[in-house]
Design a protein around this motif. Structure first.
Motif, mmCIF file in Angstrom:
data_model
loop_
_atom_site.group_PDB
_atom_site.id
_atom_site.type_symbol
_atom_site.label_atom_id
_atom_site.label_comp_id
_atom_site.label_asym_id
_atom_site.label_seq_id
_atom_site.Cartn_x
_atom_site.Cartn_y
_atom_site.Cartn_z
ATOM 1 N N ASP A 140 29.680 42.287 30.534
ATOM 2 C CA ASP A 140 28.585 43.058 31.128
ATOM 3 C C ASP A 140 29.113 44.421 31.596
ATOM 4 O OD1 ASP A 140 26.554 44.082 32.706
ATOM 5 O OD2 ASP A 140 25.928 42.110 33.418
ATOM 6 N N TYR A 143 29.851 45.200 35.334
ATOM 7 C CA TYR A 143 31.095 44.765 35.982
ATOM 8 C C TYR A 143 32.184 45.811 35.762
ATOM 9 C CZ TYR A 143 28.764 40.223 36.022
ATOM 10 O OH TYR A 143 27.876 39.207 36.214
ATOM 11 N N MET A 145 31.749 48.998 35.077
ATOM 12 C CA MET A 145 31.418 50.218 35.806
ATOM 13 C C MET A 145 31.727 50.057 37.291
ATOM 14 S SD MET A 145 27.880 52.294 35.575
ATOM 15 C CE MET A 145 27.666 52.119 33.834
ATOM 16 N N SER A 146 31.497 48.840 37.774
ATOM 17 C CA SER A 146 31.730 48.556 39.185
ATOM 18 C C SER A 146 33.177 48.844 39.578
ATOM 19 C CB SER A 146 31.378 47.092 39.456
ATOM 20 O OG SER A 146 31.765 46.724 40.737
ATOM 21 N N VAL A 147 34.142 48.410 38.761
ATOM 22 C CA VAL A 147 35.545 48.647 39.135
ATOM 23 C C VAL A 147 36.012 50.041 38.733
ATOM 24 C CG1 VAL A 147 36.268 46.233 39.197
ATOM 25 C CG2 VAL A 147 36.453 47.496 37.077
ATOM 26 N N ARG A 148 35.454 50.570 37.641
ATOM 27 C CA ARG A 148 35.852 51.931 37.248
ATOM 28 C C ARG A 148 35.410 52.939 38.299
ATOM 29 N NH1 ARG A 148 34.362 51.406 30.979
ATOM 30 N NH2 ARG A 148 36.237 50.283 30.346
ATOM 31 N N LEU A 150 35.412 52.512 41.292
ATOM 32 C CA LEU A 150 36.354 52.423 42.420
ATOM 33 C C LEU A 150 37.707 53.048 42.058
ATOM 34 C CD1 LEU A 150 35.554 48.728 43.431
ATOM 35 C CD2 LEU A 150 34.994 50.755 44.764
ATOM 36 N N ALA A 152 39.580 52.163 39.293
ATOM 37 C CA ALA A 152 40.525 51.187 38.739
ATOM 38 C C ALA A 152 41.192 51.721 37.471
ATOM 39 C CB ALA A 152 39.798 49.886 38.421
ATOM 40 N N GLN A 156 44.223 47.441 36.124
ATOM 41 C CA GLN A 156 43.403 46.852 37.198
ATOM 42 C C GLN A 156 42.074 46.350 36.644
ATOM 43 O OE1 GLN A 156 43.611 50.282 39.826
ATOM 44 N NE2 GLN A 156 44.706 49.071 41.364
ATOM 45 N N ARG A 159 42.780 43.113 34.973
ATOM 46 C CA ARG A 159 43.071 42.050 35.932
ATOM 47 C C ARG A 159 41.816 41.589 36.692
ATOM 48 N NH1 ARG A 159 46.148 43.123 41.430
ATOM 49 N NH2 ARG A 159 45.581 41.188 42.415
ATOM 50 N N HIS A 160 41.022 42.563 37.136
ATOM 51 C CA HIS A 160 39.889 42.208 37.992
ATOM 52 C C HIS A 160 38.619 41.865 37.208
ATOM 53 C CE1 HIS A 160 41.938 43.085 41.722
ATOM 54 N NE2 HIS A 160 42.317 44.247 41.248
ATOM 55 N N VAL A 161 38.520 42.341 35.953
ATOM 56 C CA VAL A 161 37.275 42.099 35.208
ATOM 57 C C VAL A 161 37.517 41.409 33.862
ATOM 58 C CG1 VAL A 161 35.241 43.162 34.148
ATOM 59 C CG2 VAL A 161 36.103 44.043 36.301
ATOM 60 N N PRO A 164 39.200 37.599 33.976
ATOM 61 C CA PRO A 164 38.312 36.561 34.537
ATOM 62 C C PRO A 164 36.976 36.432 33.814
ATOM 63 C CG PRO A 164 38.609 38.380 36.105
ATOM 64 C CD PRO A 164 39.572 38.605 34.991
ATOM 65 N N ALA A 165 36.449 37.549 33.288
ATOM 66 C CA ALA A 165 35.134 37.481 32.622
ATOM 67 C C ALA A 165 35.220 36.712 31.311
ATOM 68 C CB ALA A 165 34.602 38.887 32.360
#
Lengths: 242, 250
Positions: A140, A143, A145-148, A150, A152, A156, A159-161, A164-165
Motif C-alpha cells: 500500500d 504505508y 509515503m507514511s515513512v518517507r 518522516l 526514512a 529504514q 525495515r519498517h515497511v 513486515p508488509a
C-alpha cells in the motif's frame, strides 16, 4: 484446542477412509491402519535417525532458499529498473521443473546432503523470490509515503515497511511449499541416497516389506505436518498484528 | 519556525499530458493555518506531497523558512487519509516512529511517544494494534506522532474523511485545539467547505482537474461553526467552487 480438535477429526476421518479402502482391496500393498501404525512404532528406532537426516536437509534447504531469495525478491519488487532486468530471467527460469537438475547436481555435488539441500533450496528460492517480488510490488503506497514523509532512508523503509508488509505472503508461500519440498526430498533421497526417509521407504519397497514401507510413509507425513506447524507457529509469533 | 511558501508551483506526473496541479502560489506564515479546498482529483493531495518534500515541482518553488524544499523534513508531520499508521506496529511504536527514524535511542523515543499519547488520552491503548482502534483514536495516534516529533509543520490530507459526523466534529475540535496550543503551522486538505472554514485562517480554493488556483480566501471566523460570518463565507466559497466547475452542455 480448536486446531488440535480439527487435526484429531481429520486424522480419524483419513484413517477410517484408509481402513475402508484397505478392507475392500485386501492387498499386502495396502495394510490396514492398525498394522501400519504397529509397524511404525516397531520401526521407530530405525525411523528416528532417518527422519532426523531428512529434517536437517529440508530445514537447511527451506531456510537457505528463503533467506537467499528474500533480499533480491523485495528489491526487484520495489525497483522498476531491477524488475525490468530480472523479469526475463524469472519468466525463463521459474517454470522449469527444478527437479530435472537432480542428475546434474548429483554429478557436481556427489551423493551426500549437498545435492538434496541445493535442489530443494533452489525450488524454495524461486517460489519465495516470485512471492516476495509480487508482495513488495503491491505494498500500500500510503504505508510507504507514511515513512518517507518522516525522512526514512531506503534501509529504514525496508525495515519498517517492506519486510513486515510482505511477511504474511512469504509465510503463506513457504507453507504451500512444504508439500513440494518434501516431494522433492523423497525423490532425491530415493534416487540417490543412503540415508533419510525417502531412502528408507524405497528400501522397504524393494524388499517387499510393505509394513515398513508404510511406517516410513507415516513418518514422512508426520515430518510434513511438523514443518507446516512450525511455520504456522513462527508466523503467529512474527505476525502478531493480524 | 516554519513559513511555507508556494511560488507559482506546478506539478505534472510522469506520462501525464496535462499538469496535475498549478500554477499555485500562497504563503502560510509561521503558526498559521491554511485549508485547501476543492473537488476530487483537483490535486489537493499532490499539493500536500509537494509541501512534504515527497514530490518536486517541475515549475515554481516550494520553500520553508526561505530554503527550497528538496527532501522530506524531520520536523514536518504528514498525516495521511488513513492516518499512515503501520498495522504491524503497536500504537506506541507508531507514535515513536518519527523519532526512531530520526535516529533517537529507542528508550528516549518511547518515553516521548508515551508522553504524547498520554496527552491525547491514549496511554491505555499504547500496546494495542491500530486495527483495534476506532477511526477517531487512529487519528489521535497520528497526531501523537506529530506531537512526539515536535513537528513545526502539520500537513493533514483529508484527516477526518473516514469519521462519522459526531466523531468528525470532535476531531475538528482536537485539531484546532492542538494547533492553538502547539503553535505549529498547519495545512489541512478537505473537500468540506465547513471544515475548511473551521480549521483554516485562509482557504485555498482549487478548481477541478487539472487543479488551478481559483481564490485564496481570508477567514476571520476560524474556529467557529454556524455563525452568521461562517454561513456567509461558506456561501461565498461554494459560489467560487461552482464558478470554477465546468458548465454542462445544454
Amino acid at each position: 484446542m480448536k486446531r488440535l480438535a480439527g487435526y484429531a477429526l481429520a486424522v480419524v476421518a483419513l484413517v477410517a477412509l484408509w481402513w475402508l479402502v484397505a478392507s475392500l482391496l485386501q492387498t499386502p500393498a495396502l495394510p490396514s491402519p492398525l498394522t501400519a501404525f504397529n509397524a511404525f512404532f516397531a520401526e521407530l528406532p530405525a525411523l528416528v535417525p532417518a527422519a532426523g537426516v531428512s529434517l536437517v536437509r529440508i530445514v537447511a534447504a527451506m531456510l537457505g532458499g528463503m533467506l537467499l531469495a528474500l533480499p533480491p525478491g523485495l528489491a526487484i519488487g520495489r525497483s522498476k529498473r531491477l524488475d525490468t532486468i530480472a523479469a526475463p530471467f524469472l519468466y525463463l527460469l521459474y517454470p522449469i521443473p527444478k527437479v530435472v537438475f537432480l542428475p546434474v547436481l548429483l554429478v557436481l555435488l556427489g551423493l551426500g546432503n549437498a545435492p538434496k539441500i541445493v535442489l530443494i533450496g533452489v525450488v524454495v528460492f524461486f517460489q519465495t523470490l516470485v512471492t516476495a517480488r509480487d508482495a513488495a510490488r503491491n505494498i500500500d503506497a500510503q504505508y510507504l509515503m507514511s515513512v518517507r514523509s518522516l525522512g526514512a532512508s531506503r534501509m529504514q523503509t525496508a525495515r519498517h515497511v517492506v519486510v513486515p508488509a510482505t511477511l504474511p505472503e512469504v509465510f503463506t508461500a513457504l507453507r504451500i511449499n512444504v508439500g513440494t519440498a518434501i516431494a522433492i526430498l523423497f525423490l532425491a533421497e530415493s534416487i540417490a541416497g543412503t540415508s533419510g526417509l525417502g531412502y528408507y521407504i524405497v528400501q522397504a519397497w524393494g524388499m517387499i516389506d510393505y509394513h515398513a514401507m508404510f511406517a516410513g510413509i507415516i513418518a514422512m507425513a508426520l515430518l510434513g505436518v511438523i514443518i507446516y506447524e512450525a511455520l504456522a507457529l513462527a508466523e503467529r509469533a512474527l505476525i502478531r498484528w493480524r | 519556525m516554519s513559513e511555507l511558501v508556494f511560488d507559482a508551483v506546478a506539478y505534472r506526473y510522469d506520462n501525464a499530458d496535462a499538469a496535475a496541479v498549478g500554477p499555485v502560489s500562497f504563503t502560510v506564515g509561521t503558526g498559521r493555518s491554511l485549508a485547501i479546498l476543492g473537488p476530487s482529483g483537483c490535486g489537493k493531495s499532490t499539493l500536500l506531497q509537494l509541501a512534504a518534500g515527497l514530490l518536486h515541482p517541475q515549475d515554481g518553488r516550494v520553500s520553508i523558512d526561505g530554503a527550497e524544499l528538496s527532501t522530506p523534513r524531520k520536523n514536518t508531520a504528514y498525516m495521511l487519509q488513513n492516518y499512515g499508521l503501520l498495522p504491524w506496529k503497536t500504537v506506541l511504536e507508531n507514535a515513536a516512529l518519527g523519532l526512531i527514524i530520526a535516529g533517537q535511542p529507542r528508550i528516549q523515543a518511547y518515553r516521548r511517544a508515551t508522553e504524547a499519547l498520554a496527552r491525547l488520552g491514549l496511554d491505555a491503548v499504547a500496546q494495542a494494534w491500530p486495527r483495534e482502534l476506532s477511526g477517531g483514536m487512529r487519528q489521535r495516534v497520528a497526531l501523537a506522532r506529530a506531537l512526539a516529533t515536535d513537528a513545526d509543520l502539520l500537513l493533514a490530507d483529508e484527516p477526518l474523511s473516514a469519521l462519522d459526523a459526531l466523531a468528525r466534529e470532535d476531531a475538528q475540535d482536537l485539531l484546532l485545539q492542538l494547533w492553538c496550543e502547539e503553535g505549529y503551522t498547519q495545512v489541512v486538505v478537505t473537500h468540506s467547505v465547513e471544515e475548511a472554514l473551521f480549521l483554516g485562517q485562509r482557504v485555498l480554493v482549487l478548481g477541478p482537474a487539472p487543479g488551478r488556483q481559483v481564490a485564496l480566501v481570508d477567514n476571520p471566523a476560524v474556529g467557529t461553526r454556524d455563525t452568521t460570518a461562517t454561513v456567509e463565507l461558506a456561501r461565498d466559497v461554494r459560489a467560487l467552487l461552482k464558478g470554477a466547475a465546468p458548465e454542462c452542455a445544454a
